[in-house]
Each structure stands twice: as C-alpha cells, then as structure tokens.
Write a protein that holds these residues in place. Structure first.
Motif, PDB file in Angstrom:
ATOM      1  N   UNK A  76       0.811  -1.208   0.000  1.00 22.99           N
ATOM      2  CA  UNK A  76       0.000   0.000   0.000  1.00 22.99           C
ATOM      3  C   UNK A  76       0.848   1.263   0.000  1.00 22.99           C
ATOM      4  N   UNK A  77       0.415   2.248  -0.761  1.00 21.34           N
ATOM      5  CA  UNK A  77       1.096   3.531  -0.838  1.00 21.34           C
ATOM      6  C   UNK A  77       0.919   4.286   0.477  1.00 21.34           C
ATOM      7  N   UNK A  78       2.035   4.776   1.042  1.00 17.47           N
ATOM      8  CA  UNK A  78       1.970   5.453   2.339  1.00 17.47           C
ATOM      9  C   UNK A  78       1.921   6.970   2.202  1.00 17.47           C
ATOM     10  N   UNK A  79       1.553   7.443   1.044  1.00 20.02           N
ATOM     11  CA  UNK A  79       1.395   8.872   0.792  1.00 20.02           C
ATOM     12  C   UNK A  79       0.213   9.382   1.619  1.00 20.02           C
ATOM     13  N   UNK A  80       0.438  10.252   2.621  1.00 24.32           N
ATOM     14  CA  UNK A  80      -0.662  10.685   3.488  1.00 24.32           C
ATOM     15  C   UNK A  80      -1.668  11.585   2.786  1.00 24.32           C
ATOM     16  N   UNK A  81      -1.262  12.195   1.692  1.00 21.32           N
ATOM     17  CA  UNK A  81      -2.203  13.004   0.910  1.00 21.32           C
ATOM     18  C   UNK A  81      -3.125  12.092   0.114  1.00 21.32           C
ATOM     19  N   UNK A 121      13.254   4.244   2.188  1.00 21.04           N
ATOM     20  CA  UNK A 121      13.642   5.276   1.222  1.00 21.04           C
ATOM     21  C   UNK A 121      13.374   4.802  -0.200  1.00 21.04           C
ATOM     22  N   UNK A 122      13.666   3.540  -0.456  1.00 22.60           N
ATOM     23  CA  UNK A 122      13.423   2.982  -1.791  1.00 22.60           C
ATOM     24  C   UNK A 122      11.933   2.894  -2.090  1.00 22.60           C
ATOM     25  N   UNK A 123      11.146   2.622  -1.082  1.00 24.32           N
ATOM     26  CA  UNK A 123       9.708   2.441  -1.274  1.00 24.32           C
ATOM     27  C   UNK A 123       8.955   3.757  -1.324  1.00 24.32           C
ATOM     28  N   UNK A 124       9.384   4.746  -0.528  1.00 23.35           N
ATOM     29  CA  UNK A 124       8.620   5.977  -0.320  1.00 23.35           C
ATOM     30  C   UNK A 124       9.288   7.197  -0.940  1.00 23.35           C
ATOM     31  N   UNK A 125       9.761   7.045  -2.170  1.00 24.01           N
ATOM     32  CA  UNK A 125      10.297   8.174  -2.944  1.00 24.01           C
ATOM     33  C   UNK A 125      11.374   8.925  -2.169  1.00 24.01           C
ATOM     34  N   UNK A 126      12.233   8.156  -1.489  1.00 16.35           N
ATOM     35  CA  UNK A 126      13.351   8.709  -0.730  1.00 16.35           C
ATOM     36  C   UNK A 126      12.892   9.709   0.337  1.00 16.35           C
ATOM     37  N   UNK A 127      11.686   9.486   0.856  1.00 16.67           N
ATOM     38  CA  UNK A 127      11.098  10.343   1.900  1.00 16.67           C
ATOM     39  C   UNK A 127      11.056  11.809   1.474  1.00 16.67           C
ATOM     40  N   UNK A 128      10.660  12.056   0.240  1.00 21.86           N
ATOM     41  CA  UNK A 128      10.530  13.419  -0.271  1.00 21.86           C
ATOM     42  C   UNK A 128       9.063  13.708  -0.571  1.00 21.86           C
ATOM     43  N   UNK A 129       8.755  14.964  -0.866  1.00 22.73           N
ATOM     44  CA  UNK A 129       7.398  15.352  -1.202  1.00 22.73           C
ATOM     45  C   UNK A 129       6.438  15.037  -0.062  1.00 22.73           C
ATOM     46  N   UNK A 130       5.270  14.453  -0.362  1.00 27.34           N
ATOM     47  CA  UNK A 130       4.298  14.173   0.703  1.00 27.34           C
ATOM     48  C   UNK A 130       4.753  13.104   1.688  1.00 27.34           C
ATOM     49  N   UNK A 131       5.767  12.332   1.327  1.00 27.33           N
ATOM     50  CA  UNK A 131       6.265  11.286   2.225  1.00 27.33           C
ATOM     51  C   UNK A 131       7.129  11.850   3.351  1.00 27.33           C
ATOM     52  N   UNK A 132       7.596  13.064   3.203  1.00 23.95           N
ATOM     53  CA  UNK A 132       8.505  13.662   4.191  1.00 23.95           C
ATOM     54  C   UNK A 132       7.719  14.252   5.354  1.00 23.95           C
ATOM     55  N   UNK A 133       8.215  14.036   6.557  1.00 17.96           N
ATOM     56  CA  UNK A 133       7.583  14.612   7.741  1.00 17.96           C
ATOM     57  C   UNK A 133       8.301  15.900   8.127  1.00 17.96           C
ATOM     58  N   UNK A 134       7.644  16.826   8.812  1.00 23.57           N
ATOM     59  CA  UNK A 134       8.249  18.139   9.085  1.00 23.57           C
ATOM     60  C   UNK A 134       9.276  18.155  10.212  1.00 23.57           C
ATOM     61  N   UNK A 135       9.144  17.255  11.193  1.00 29.30           N
ATOM     62  CA  UNK A 135      10.025  17.310  12.364  1.00 29.30           C
ATOM     63  C   UNK A 135      10.549  15.912  12.673  1.00 29.30           C
ATOM     64  N   UNK A 136      11.675  15.570  12.096  1.00 28.55           N
ATOM     65  CA  UNK A 136      12.226  14.234  12.295  1.00 28.55           C
ATOM     66  C   UNK A 136      12.805  14.086  13.706  1.00 28.55           C
ATOM     67  N   UNK A 168       1.869   8.793  10.101  1.00 31.21           N
ATOM     68  CA  UNK A 168       0.517   8.291  10.359  1.00 31.21           C
ATOM     69  C   UNK A 168      -0.367   9.403  10.895  1.00 31.21           C
ATOM     70  N   UNK A 169       0.147  10.164  11.837  1.00 30.12           N
ATOM     71  CA  UNK A 169      -0.622  11.250  12.431  1.00 30.12           C
ATOM     72  C   UNK A 169      -1.008  12.294  11.375  1.00 30.12           C
TER      73      UNK A 169
END
Length: 481
Positions: A76-81, A121-136, A168-169
């Motif tokens: 499943x795609x984990x894109x939160x948008x 990173x390989x699965x989620x577009x290297x954690x960029x765009x909508x996959x990236x969270x604001x406060x790691x 997730x949040x």
C-alpha cells in the motif's frame, strides 16, 4: 498481527471461533461489519490492507482502493495526501448513491520498513514530497520503552518508528480535514485504533502487554465531553459498540461487549479480565501464545516453549533492534537472559504489570504465589467458576480477544440523524463457543479473581492440553476449531 487482528475487529469474534487464526480467511458463514452494514443499507468502502480481510465474500466492498498504482495486492502507498484523497472519493461515491457509509481506511504506517531506513527510502520516494515529515525525531530524543534496552541501534530504530508514527498522524489529520470539509461532517462517527503493538521484540506477535496494549479513540455527534476510561476493553468490542450506536442489532455469537453502558455511566467496567491470542505467523509457523490479564497481573502461556524451538519467523526480529540485542548479549548476562526469554519463551509466566511494565521478572514460582495456590487448591475451597474452569481440558482457550485493528474507520448515518439519548440495545444470547477441543467455555466475567487460583486453573488445563498444542507448533498443522 495484521490479518487476524483485523478479522477479529471486523467480526467481533475471537480467532479460533471465526476461523481467522493467522493469515487465513474467516469461515464463510461469519457475519462482518461489511455484511451487517450492507444488509442495513450502508455503502461500504475499503482502503488499503484489503488482502488482510478475507475471504472476499465476507468483505464485500462497494468501493475499494489500495496498493501501488491501483493494484490492491501490492504494498500500500503510504502517501498521506493520497490516503485522504481516497477517503474523500469514497464519501463522494456514497453521496452519489444517497447512502450512509462505512469506510475502513487502513494506514500502513508505522509498519516496517520504517521512515528513513534504506528499504523505506526505496519504497517511499526517498522520503521526499508528501512522504517527508516536518520534524524528524533523532535517536538521542527517543524514550526507551520498558521492554527494550538502551542501545544505540535500538535508539536509531525507535526514532525511525516514531517518525513513521508522525506520518501516520499527518495522514489521520488529512482524513479528518476531508471529513470536516464534507456535508457529512456533523453526522459521522470516527474511530481510531491500531491492530497490534510496535513490531519490536516483546511486542508485536506476542501476548506481552507491549504487543496488545494499543490506542482506541472514538467520537460521534452529540457525545458527552471527552473522557478517558481505565477499563479492560478489547477490539472485539468495537463491532457491538458501533452497532449499538447505529441502532442495529448485534449478530448472535459475537464475543465482544458494547462499551456504551460504560460510556453512559451504567457500569464502571465490562469485564474482569482480558484474554489475548497469538497463533500463526505470516509464513504459517505456529507461535501459539495466550495471555490473561487484569489491571495488576499478566499471565502468559507459551506452549511452543520447550527449550529447543525458537522464535525466528516474525518481522520483529528482522530489524536493527533484535540484532543489537543479540550482539549485546555476548557481553552482558542481563541482556543474554532477556534474549533467551524472547527467543525460547517461558512455558508459563506471571508478571506484575505495575512493578514490572516490561515483563522481565517471572513471579509465578514466588513463595507467596505458591502458598496462595496451595491455600486455594482444596476442592471445597474453590469458587464455582474455578471448579467450572478446572473441568475444561483446554481451559486456556476460554475468554475474550484483546487485539487491535484498522485505522481509522468512519461510519456516517444519513437521514433520521443520531439518537438524542443513547441506550443499551438488547442482543440475542451468544451461541455456543467453538474452540480447540470443541469445548464450551465460560466468559471472562466468570473467571476467579485470585491470581494464585488462575495459576492453579491454568496449570490443570495445561497439563492436558500443552503437549497437543506444542505438537501443532512443531508440525505446522492448524488446530481444530
């Protein structure tokens, strides 16, 4: 685990009664949320994790979406948008048919691979765009839970896990934004739950408290002020609770209990104990465990623990944490003992949850426990419920399910609106319970309250049933339901 937990929530039944004991389909005659609500005019939509609710004939979706590029059998795609967009589309499809809706929206985070790991990173577009969270979150910022050790790689993996939780949040927030912007915002019930604990040692795929203690949040139109309930509940309670709210009769044979009497102040609790279950892993290996607990004690029965068989086919051992524990065990006897406990199991253990939240010290053979057991062992001294349990060869199969599942779910009621006053609806009596050994078992409310007597009761059942259960584990066969 993913599939049996979801199937327990969607049926309100414990695994060995529904058939969903592992990554297996439930029995074809079992009612589910989808069948019951469709029979009552609801539009049903499933988003993600659809392969973990089987068979398709029991989970008949009017609308579905999941996987990568529209293929529900892929990861499943984990894109939160995208997740929120799918919920919006499902609401629109229900609106077009002028039907109330049930949307089961399953968010894959924080499943492995975790945020920031090479695999993620390989699965989620290297954690960029909508996959990236604001406060790691950084490794030095994490709080080590009581069931794990404070080691560098464990901190690293926990940080990755918490960052996955953060995404997730974000996804849940996006879903709620879509709901709040819709015509259905004031007439929709929202439920947030998780299917199981974190995928780390002593958590997911076990009956330790970190594997079964999960969140449950519920909101509906016109409810009273938010409250927190310190009560023993279970995800099998969700089906009867939601149907209670919707004014729909709960199917006969459901094991769960509605929360509404407790929420409405009619009772202070709905059960004395919770029972938890672990059966087969995703690859079919049977790591059967059972847990029984109240607010103070947790007893764990591990029939596969024979000093030879080991726990190794579970995703909780695939990451950095388990490898770090094994490496540290070479030079630290305390960690070595902990690794042995997890890898080889303990046949029967009792833990004080208040003094030992990480379940590190087995107190079942403590002198005061032995003395209490001896004091209650005389036939004439036993309460009726204890005597009833003693007569059940497979007594450990008694009780209720406490696993967790889908995140989040939305129910919308159109037309007549919500009842102005919520009341407890009567339900048909549960049908006879099926279980291993085909015995009829008492409910958790009938069990004896003395921890020492639990031990006596369970040991009597184990003496008869353990060898058979262990044989199932070693041979990989499926127990008779």
């Amino acid at each position: 685990m993913c599939q049996p937990s979801r199937e327990a929530l969607m049926t309100g039944m414990i695994p060995h009664r529904s058939g969903g004991i592992g990554f297996t389909a439930i029995d074809s005659e079992i009612p589910t949320f989808t069948t019951v609500l469709q029979d009552n005019g609801y539009f049903t939509a499933g988003i993600n994790k659809l392969q973990h609710m089987q068979p398709p004939g029991r989970f008949t979706w009017d609308w579905e979406a999941g996987g990568m590029n529209g293929d529900p059998l892929t990861w499943d795609d984990r894109n939160p948008v995208l997740t929120a967009d799918r919920v919006e589309e499902a609401m629109g499809a229900a609106r077009a048919q002028n039907k109330p809706f049930f949307i089961s929206c399953n968010i894959t985070d924080p499943h492995r691979p975790f945020y920031g790991s090479p695999e993620a990173n390989a699965q989620d577009d290297n954690q960029t765009g909508p996959y990236k969270i604001p406060h790691e979150i950084l490794p030095e910022q994490v709080v080590i839970p009581p069931h794990l050790e404070d080691l560098p790689d464990i901190r690293k993996e926990l940080a990755q896990y918490y960052n996955s939780v953060q995404r997730l949040d974000i996804a849940v927030g996006n879903v709620l934004d879509k709901l709040n912007a819709s015509p259905e915002k004031d007439n929709t019930l929202v439920l947030f739950v998780s299917d199981h604990g974190m995928p780390f040692p002593f958590a997911k795929s076990t009956c330790y408290s970190s594997g079964t203690l999960t969140p449950a949040l519920i909101k509906w139109p016109g409810m009273s002020a938010p409250r927190t309930f310190d009560a023993l509940t279970s995800n099998i309670d969700i089906l009867p609770t939601v149907l209670d709210l919707l004014g729909i009769d709960t199917p006969a044979g459901v094991d769960g209990t509605s929360w509404l009497p407790m929420i409405n102040g009619k009772v202070t609790s709905i059960r004395e104990y919770t029972f938890t279950y672990m059966n087969t892993e995703y690859n079919g290996t049977n790591y059967a465990m059972r847990g029984i607990q109240d607010h103070k004690y947790l007893m764990v029965f591990t029939p596969w623990s024979d000093g030879k068989f080991t726990l190794k086919y579970t995703d909780s051992v695939t990451g950095l944490t388990y490898k770090a524990l094994v490496a540290a065990a070479a030079g630290d006897p305390a960690v070595a003992k902990r690794v042995k406990q997890y890898t080889y199991g303990i046949p029967l253990a009792l833990y004080d949850l208040q003094k030992d939240p990480g379940q590190r010290v087995n107190i079942i053979d403590r002198p005061d426990m032995r003395e209490a057991r001896a004091a209650g062992a005389h036939e004439g001294n036993e309460r009726p419920a204890t005597r009833k349990l003693r007569d059940i060869p497979q007594g450990w199969e008694a009780g209720r399910q406490a696993k967790r599942t889908t995140v989040p779910a939305l129910w919308h009621r159109r037309g007549a609106g919500w009842p102005s006053r919520l009341t407890e609806h009567s339900r048909p009596a549960a049908q006879a319970r099926r279980s291993i050994g085909r015995q009829v078992h008492p409910s958790s409310r009938e069990a004896d309250g003395d921890v020492a007597r639990w031990r006596d009761v369970v040991l009597r059942g184990v003496e008869v049933g353990r060898g058979r259960l262990s044989e199932f584990v070693r041979t990989g066969t499926t127990p008779v339901r």
